[in-house]
Scaffold this active site. Structure first.
Site, PDB file in Angstrom:
ATOM      1  NE  ARG A  59      -3.033   0.339   3.197  1.00 59.93           N
ATOM      2  CZ  ARG A  59      -2.487   0.795   4.336  1.00 59.93           C
ATOM      3  NH1 ARG A  59      -2.061   2.031   4.416  1.00 59.93           N
ATOM      4  NH2 ARG A  59      -2.397   0.005   5.382  1.00 59.93           N
ATOM      5  CE1 TYR A 112     -17.301   8.385 -15.679  1.00 66.77           C
ATOM      6  CE2 TYR A 112     -16.841   8.541 -13.350  1.00 66.77           C
ATOM      7  CZ  TYR A 112     -17.170   7.787 -14.448  1.00 66.77           C
ATOM      8  OH  TYR A 112     -17.364   6.450 -14.312  1.00 66.77           O
ATOM      9  CG  ASP A 184     -10.715  13.425 -15.773  1.00 68.21           C
ATOM     10  OD1 ASP A 184     -10.060  12.748 -16.594  1.00 68.21           O
ATOM     11  OD2 ASP A 184     -11.691  12.972 -15.140  1.00 68.21           O
ATOM     12  CE  LYS A 209     -13.437   4.860 -17.933  1.00 67.63           C
ATOM     13  NZ  LYS A 209     -13.784   6.203 -17.473  1.00 67.63           N
TER      14      LYS A 209
HETATM   15  C1  LIG Z   1     -14.279   6.773 -16.184  1.00 71.24           C
HETATM   16  C2  LIG Z   1     -13.918   8.166 -15.840  1.00 71.24           C
HETATM   17  C3  LIG Z   1     -13.579   8.513 -14.523  1.00 71.24           C
HETATM   18  C4  LIG Z   1     -13.648   7.517 -13.378  1.00 71.24           C
HETATM   19  O1  LIG Z   1     -12.696   6.520 -13.518  1.00 71.24           O
HETATM   20  P1  LIG Z   1     -12.881   4.999 -12.959  1.00 71.24           P
HETATM   21  O2  LIG Z   1     -11.615   4.354 -13.427  1.00 71.24           O
HETATM   22  O3  LIG Z   1     -14.105   4.444 -13.586  1.00 71.24           O
HETATM   23  O4  LIG Z   1     -12.986   5.095 -11.481  1.00 71.24           O
HETATM   24  C5  LIG Z   1     -13.199   9.817 -14.279  1.00 71.24           C
HETATM   25  N1  LIG Z   1     -13.165  10.746 -15.266  1.00 71.24           N
HETATM   26  C6  LIG Z   1     -13.492  10.441 -16.543  1.00 71.24           C
HETATM   27  C7  LIG Z   1     -13.436  11.504 -17.587  1.00 71.24           C
HETATM   28  C8  LIG Z   1     -13.876   9.144 -16.877  1.00 71.24           C
HETATM   29  O5  LIG Z   1     -14.220   8.860 -18.129  1.00 71.24           O
END
Ligand SMILES: *Cc1c(COP(=O)(O)O)cnc(C)c1O
Length: 391
Positions: A59, A112, A184, A209
């Protein structure tokens, strides 16, 4: 980009790892272990006291994870990186690190869905308030910064409306007030957009993603100044505990090697699909950062390498018509998430953004006709054939 490799195509493969340090193993070894043994009690004491380098417990750090963290830091051009068990673990670790009770967060006008949910929770439980700002002009941003604003939080392109925000412009205002800016960068990845080069302070990702690219893990990453990253590692990450598993870090390292060629194909396919959607009589509007005729294209040109693989469009008709269209698809999968080899489609109003009250949702530009498409790596002809028959 990092110091060592000037080109991202090389850095995604080699940065952060030296096979000489690992018995010549070409790929990064998987350290699938929870803890690390100490030679002596004194060594344990020194490691906890920070007097001696070395691993303690996964961790707090793991060698496979460390390679990933160094790689993402170099790809984003930042000092240090940190890996998490999900994008939301990364978002919450950063937001909790930057705020305390009674502070204020200024956000881009779309976010998001779960980031929106987290902001509401922070408001209800800790009186950490937030506002959504159009962020089209300096005046709009300046006008909404408050004395207690400790963070500006931006998505660009915004999920799922694909609206763009001019990072250099936001930074100019943020610097005047000394407020850190968090971006982000999930939709763009460092291959298409590097916010730190525009002066932004922290970049974060849902690595689930495009960075992973194969739809087989959930993970998050952040990059920023070393002091800030260390602070997050020793507080909101260590004590809340949303760390990535070594195996997921290993899969992510594997996926990252092909990021540039995948992104080029995603963009090439999306460019063709955008062109076809724009002509289709049942499509009311199409939103794509690579649309040379859109208002936002000057921002795309300034800060992105290309338009990427995400397209949103509005279909003529009702919510039921949108759902029927999705149900008619054969090749394209109905699923949330994005950036995978498979083309994915979803209906934000009833899926990713369904937790946002209808009024707020519509203010963000998410109506019942809006459909979000993550253009995959298949032949674009096959993707289009499927979309066309579904109309
Ligand atoms: C999917 C997503 C998140 C959250 O991420 P997780 O891996 O699902 O926790 C945050 N911001 C954006 C733009 C996303 O597409």
């Amino acid at each position: 980009m990092g110091e060592k490799y000037k080109h991202i195509e090389t850095a995604v493969i080699h940065e952060g790892y030296d096979s000489k340090e690992h018995l010549g193993s070409l790929t990064t070894p998987l350290f699938q272990t929870s803890t690390f043994t100490f030679d002596t009690a004194e060594q344990g004491e020194n490691r906890f006291a920070g007097l001696e380098d070395g691993y303690i417990y996964s961790r707090l750090g793991n060698p496979t994870v460390r390679v990933l963290e160094e790689k993402i830091a170099a790809l984003e051009g930042g000092e240090a990186g940190l890996a998490f068990s999900s994008g939301m673990a990364a978002v919450s670790a950063v937001l909790f690190a930057l705020t305390k009770a009674d502070d204020h967060i200024l956000c881009s006008k779309g976010l998001y869905g779960c980031t929106f949910g987290l902001l509401q929770l922070m408001e209800e439980k800790y009186r950490i308030t937030h506002d959504f700002c159009e962020m089209e002009t300096e005046e709009q941003v300046r006008g909404m910064i408050r004395p207690n604003t400790t963070c500006i939080y931006v998505e660009t392109p915004i999920n799922p409306t694909m609206k763009m925000i001019d990072l250099a412009m936001v930074m100019k205002v943020a610097k005047e007030y000394g407020v850190p800016v968090v971006v982000d960068n999930t939709f763009s990845t460092p291959y298409l957009q590097r916010p730190l080069e525009f002066g932004c302070d922290i970049v974060l990702h849902s690595a689930t993603k495009y960075l992973c690219g194969h739809g087989d893990i959930v993970a998050g990453l952040i990059v920023g100044k070393r002091d800030f990253i260390n602070q997050v590692a020793m507080t909101t990450q260590k004590d809340i505990g949303g760390v990535i598993s070594p195996f997921d870090a290993w899969l992510l390292l594997r996926g990252l090697k092909t990021l540039p060629i995948r992104m080029d194909r995603h963009t090439a396919n999306a460019t063709e699909i955008f062109r076809m959607l724009k002509e289709h009589p049942r499509v009311k509007a199409v939103y794509y950062p690579g649309d040379v005729e859109s208002q936002d294209y000057r921002i795309t040109e300034k800060q992105m390498k290309s338009g990427g693989g995400m397209i949103s469009f509005e279909i003529e008709g009702t919510k039921q018509d949108a759902q029927k269209f999705l149900n008619n698809l054969k090749l394209i999968k109905i699923a949330v998430s994005l950036g995978d080899a498979e083309t994915l489609i979803q209906h934000p109003a009833t899926m990713t953004h369904s937790a946002i009250p209808k009024e707020s949702r519509e203010l963000m530009g998410i109506n019942d006709q809006l459909i979000r498409l993550s253009v995959g790596l298949e032949s674009w002809h096959d993707i289009w054939t499927d979309l066309e028959q579904a109309f």
